[in-house]
Design a protein around this motif. Structure first.
Motif, PDB file in Angstrom:
ATOM      1  N   SER A   1      -8.302   5.906  -4.063  1.00 53.60           N
ATOM      2  CA  SER A   1      -8.060   4.715  -3.327  1.00 53.60           C
ATOM      3  C   SER A   1      -7.232   3.663  -4.338  1.00 53.60           C
ATOM      4  N   CYS A   2      -8.169   3.289  -5.308  1.00 55.45           N
ATOM      5  CA  CYS A   2      -7.820   2.279  -6.383  1.00 55.45           C
ATOM      6  C   CYS A   2      -6.430   2.766  -7.123  1.00 55.45           C
ATOM      7  N   GLY A   3      -6.340   4.050  -7.470  1.00 54.20           N
ATOM      8  CA  GLY A   3      -5.063   4.506  -8.004  1.00 54.20           C
ATOM      9  C   GLY A   3      -3.863   4.214  -6.963  1.00 54.20           C
ATOM     10  N   MET A   4      -4.045   4.480  -5.644  1.00 50.72           N
ATOM     11  CA  MET A   4      -3.123   4.525  -4.963  1.00 50.72           C
ATOM     12  C   MET A   4      -2.737   3.055  -4.817  1.00 50.72           C
ATOM     13  N   VAL A   5      -3.509   2.094  -4.360  1.00 53.32           N
ATOM     14  CA  VAL A   5      -3.354   0.599  -4.266  1.00 53.32           C
ATOM     15  C   VAL A   5      -2.676   0.037  -5.586  1.00 53.32           C
ATOM     16  N   THR A   6      -3.140   0.300  -6.642  1.00 55.29           N
ATOM     17  CA  THR A   6      -2.530   0.075  -8.048  1.00 55.29           C
ATOM     18  C   THR A   6      -1.187   0.277  -8.110  1.00 55.29           C
ATOM     19  N   ARG A   7      -0.711   1.499  -7.597  1.00 56.60           N
ATOM     20  CA  ARG A   7       0.646   2.065  -7.848  1.00 56.60           C
ATOM     21  C   ARG A   7       1.546   1.164  -6.883  1.00 56.60           C
ATOM     22  N   LEU A   8       0.973   1.113  -5.815  1.00 57.57           N
ATOM     23  CA  LEU A   8       1.681   0.320  -4.502  1.00 57.57           C
ATOM     24  C   LEU A   8       1.895  -0.972  -5.007  1.00 57.57           C
ATOM     25  N   ALA A   9       1.146  -1.451  -5.740  1.00 59.08           N
ATOM     26  CA  ALA A   9       1.189  -2.911  -6.199  1.00 59.08           C
ATOM     27  C   ALA A   9       2.481  -3.131  -7.350  1.00 59.08           C
ATOM     28  N   GLN A  10       2.609  -1.979  -8.122  1.00 57.09           N
ATOM     29  CA  GLN A  10       3.484  -1.756  -9.215  1.00 57.09           C
ATOM     30  C   GLN A  10       4.895  -1.764  -8.407  1.00 57.09           C
ATOM     31  N   LEU A  11       5.035  -0.806  -7.348  1.00 61.53           N
ATOM     32  CA  LEU A  11       6.242  -0.836  -6.573  1.00 61.53           C
ATOM     33  C   LEU A  11       6.570  -1.978  -5.939  1.00 61.53           C
ATOM     34  N   GLN A  12       5.794  -2.883  -5.232  1.00 64.42           N
ATOM     35  CA  GLN A  12       6.031  -4.135  -4.792  1.00 64.42           C
ATOM     36  C   GLN A  12       6.471  -4.954  -5.886  1.00 64.42           C
ATOM     37  N   ASP A  13       5.741  -5.050  -7.199  1.00 66.03           N
ATOM     38  CA  ASP A  13       6.476  -5.903  -8.082  1.00 66.03           C
ATOM     39  C   ASP A  13       7.857  -5.600  -8.609  1.00 66.03           C
ATOM     40  N   ALA A  14       8.123  -4.421  -8.464  1.00 68.99           N
ATOM     41  CA  ALA A  14       9.260  -3.880  -8.693  1.00 68.99           C
ATOM     42  C   ALA A  14      10.448  -4.091  -7.715  1.00 68.99           C
ATOM     43  N   GLY A  15       9.806  -4.330  -6.633  1.00 69.95           N
ATOM     44  CA  GLY A  15      10.826  -4.693  -5.448  1.00 69.95           C
ATOM     45  C   GLY A  15      11.496  -3.499  -4.806  1.00 69.95           C
ATOM     46  N   VAL A  16      10.616  -2.398  -4.914  1.00 66.27           N
ATOM     47  CA  VAL A  16      11.147  -1.266  -4.487  1.00 66.27           C
ATOM     48  C   VAL A  16      10.483  -0.737  -3.314  1.00 66.27           C
ATOM     49  N   TYR A  17       9.163  -1.126  -3.031  1.00 69.34           N
ATOM     50  CA  TYR A  17       8.273  -0.389  -2.073  1.00 69.34           C
ATOM     51  C   TYR A  17       8.624  -0.487  -0.615  1.00 69.34           C
ATOM     52  N   ARG A  18       8.361   0.475   0.443  1.00 72.06           N
ATOM     53  CA  ARG A  18       8.625   0.292   1.547  1.00 72.06           C
ATOM     54  C   ARG A  18       7.483   0.405   2.755  1.00 72.06           C
ATOM     55  N   ASP A  19       7.833   0.150   3.789  1.00 74.44           N
ATOM     56  CA  ASP A  19       6.762   0.015   4.912  1.00 74.44           C
ATOM     57  C   ASP A  19       5.895   1.090   4.911  1.00 74.44           C
ATOM     58  N   GLU A  20       6.419   2.320   4.815  1.00 67.89           N
ATOM     59  CA  GLU A  20       5.455   3.700   4.848  1.00 67.89           C
ATOM     60  C   GLU A  20       4.771   3.663   4.012  1.00 67.89           C
ATOM     61  N   GLN A  21       4.691   3.045   2.571  1.00 60.90           N
ATOM     62  CA  GLN A  21       3.830   3.132   1.536  1.00 60.90           C
ATOM     63  C   GLN A  21       2.823   2.169   1.658  1.00 60.90           C
ATOM     64  N   SER A  22       3.252   0.977   2.325  1.00 59.27           N
ATOM     65  CA  SER A  22       1.928   0.130   2.843  1.00 59.27           C
ATOM     66  C   SER A  22       1.005   0.692   3.799  1.00 59.27           C
ATOM     67  N   ALA A  23       1.654   1.457   4.866  1.00 55.60           N
ATOM     68  CA  ALA A  23       1.164   2.024   6.003  1.00 55.60           C
ATOM     69  C   ALA A  23       0.224   3.106   5.502  1.00 55.60           C
ATOM     70  N   LEU A  24       0.629   3.839   4.718  1.00 56.62           N
ATOM     71  CA  LEU A  24      -0.172   4.914   4.133  1.00 56.62           C
ATOM     72  C   LEU A  24      -1.351   4.506   3.232  1.00 56.62           C
ATOM     73  N   ALA A  25      -1.200   3.724   2.507  1.00 56.24           N
ATOM     74  CA  ALA A  25      -2.263   3.154   1.682  1.00 56.24           C
ATOM     75  C   ALA A  25      -3.331   2.480   2.543  1.00 56.24           C
ATOM     76  N   LYS A  26      -2.979   1.605   3.661  1.00 56.67           N
ATOM     77  CA  LYS A  26      -4.070   1.091   4.712  1.00 56.67           C
ATOM     78  C   LYS A  26      -4.566   2.222   5.397  1.00 56.67           C
ATOM     79  N   ALA A  27      -3.789   3.365   5.824  1.00 60.01           N
ATOM     80  CA  ALA A  27      -4.732   4.207   6.587  1.00 60.01           C
ATOM     81  C   ALA A  27      -5.532   5.025   5.717  1.00 60.01           C
ATOM     82  N   TYR A  28      -5.212   5.529   4.447  1.00 60.25           N
ATOM     83  CA  TYR A  28      -5.896   6.318   3.629  1.00 60.25           C
ATOM     84  C   TYR A  28      -7.131   5.723   2.957  1.00 60.25           C
ATOM     85  N   CYS A  29      -6.760   4.594   2.489  1.00 62.16           N
ATOM     86  CA  CYS A  29      -8.188   3.763   1.900  1.00 62.16           C
ATOM     87  C   CYS A  29      -8.942   3.344   2.809  1.00 62.16           C
ATOM     88  N   THR A  30      -8.523   2.861   4.073  1.00 62.89           N
ATOM     89  CA  THR A  30      -9.965   2.498   5.076  1.00 62.89           C
ATOM     90  C   THR A  30     -10.726   3.839   5.484  1.00 62.89           C
TER      91      THR A  30
END
Length: 408
Positions: A317-346
């Motif tokens: 889970s930490c690996g998933m959210v870390t990569r998501l944050a990198q995508l956010q910092d690059a300005g290329v992340y999408r709604d479904e990527q946040s949604a997958l992280a929320k669903a999976y990690c919880t």
């Protein structure tokens, strides 16, 4: 086994100094030295000031207001102050801040997330320059606390189309009527972001309602089994008169609301990782100290199996959210990527706290051993900011090329 509320200090040959036991792949080392210093300052504050008292406040369902000044002094959101020289932090640092708060207590993480992510995030992204200067400096110092009022008593997942709270223009003011439910911080917040539907256009608009505005009432929700420190409220808006100057200039449709939720949803995933880190840390220390049959239970195969399952969930889970944050910092992340992280990690969090409770056996349901609080609080994090089922539909629509399974 000591019954102290403070979590054990990190230890282990695989750890760099200061890293948490659950950070098995040293994700925190991706932060700069300055960023790690901020995390360490937050960790020290929580260990010394928060950890010794959270169980007591959780049991009484009260909020420890004496910690608020400390939150402000830590500079969690100095970036939001237009007069501050601090630059806005990376999403990776913001994520680790959310993780660190939840690692000690999910209620405190939720309090901060509502204030900084939902309330301040809305003003930052939807407010005019003047509105940002009016509200954000005091909010960044935790001198004024924010809340975010979207959910309604009869609407949760369908809030986009089912929002019933109304806003009617009346000269230089708006009249808000309706009700909201589950609004964190609302019993004591100074500024409440309220979403309402314009009776003339049907558009969803955002307003900042100031505490003690006539027609605004917030009543604490009692008898919660989770996040008991968080002061959730039922809100009633009865002819609540709000000046046009408090209508958020750039909040003109539910798409603007959704932008805020997309960002904060990833924060909830980080909170889930923090809860896993905290639960694993407690279970690991207990396994080393608790003796049965003449030796520590950590030396038994079945106990080690539980620990490794928890560690695997936390690490993945930490690996998933870390990569998501990198995508956010690059300005290329999408709604479904946040949604997958929320669903999976919880979901992994829910498993992990259950295994930690299992490892502590009967002691796992006593507040003195902390795990009972983690188990209960995980249930709220699992559901809020969009249920697992809704997140799967967002991801499912994306991976099938736009085939929507949402009921209309």
């Amino acid at each position: 086994m000591s019954t102290t509320s403070a979590l054990p200090a990190p230890s282990g040959p695989y750890l760099d100094q200061g890293l948490l036991p659950a950070d098995f792949y040293a994700h925190e080392n991706l932060l700069s030295d300055g960023e790690r210093a901020k995390i360490e300052a937050i960790r020290a504050f929580l260990r010394t000031q928060a950890a010794p008292i959270v169980n007591d406040y959780w049991a009484r369902a009260e909020f420890p207001f004496q910690l608020v000044e400390g939150f402000g002094s830590l500079g969690l959101v100095d970036w939001a102050d237009p007069d501050s020289p601090e630059a806005r932090p990376s999403n990776l640092l913001s994520g680790f801040i959310a993780l660190e708060l939840a690692h000690f207590d999910a209620s405190l993480a939720t309090f901060a997330g509502v204030h900084t992510g939902l309330a301040m995030g809305t003003v930052l992204n939807c407010g005019s320059d003047e509105q940002q200067r009016r509200w954000l400096p005091a909010m960044s110092r935790f001198e004024k606390i924010g809340a975010f009022a979207l959910t309604e008593p009869h609407g949760g997942s369908d809030v986009a189309g089912g929002l019933l709270t109304t806003a009617r223009r009346d000269g230089d003011h708006w009249i808000l009527d309706g009700s909201k439910r589950w609004i964190g911080n609302a019993t004591f917040a100074d500024l409440i972001v309220v979403w309402a539907r314009d009776t003339e256009t049907g558009h969803v608009l955002g307003f900042v309602v100031e505490k003690d505005t006539p027609g605004f009432t917030a009543t604490k929700i009692e008898n919660k089994m989770a996040l008991r420190i968080v002061q959730n409220a039922d809100i009633v808006l009865d002819g609540c008169r709000v000046p046009e100057a408090n209508r958020l200039e750039n909040a003109n449709s539910f798409k603007d609301t959704a932008k805020i939720l997309r960002a904060t949803r990833s924060g909830v995933a980080w909170q889930a990782v923090g809860v896993m880190f905290g639960a694993y840390e407690i279970a690991l220390q207990y396994a080393k100290e608790r003796e049965q049959f003449g030796r520590p239970i950590g030396g038994f195969q079945l106990v080690q199996d539980l620990l490794v399952r928890m560690l695997g969930n936390a690490t993945a889970s930490c690996g998933m959210v870390t990569r998501l944050a990198q995508l956010q910092d690059a300005g290329v992340y999408r709604d479904e990527q946040s949604a997958l992280a929320k669903a999976y990690c919880t979901a992994r969090m829910r498993e992990s706290v259950g295994w930690a409770r299992e490892l502590l056996a009967g002691n796992g349901i006593i507040l003195d051993y902390n795990i009972g609080r983690f188990v209960a609080d995980a249930e709220a994090i699992y559901s809020y900011e969009g249920t697992r089922e809704i997140q799967t539909l967002i991801v499912g629509r994306a991976v099938t090329g736009g085939l929507s399974a949402f009921v209309r």
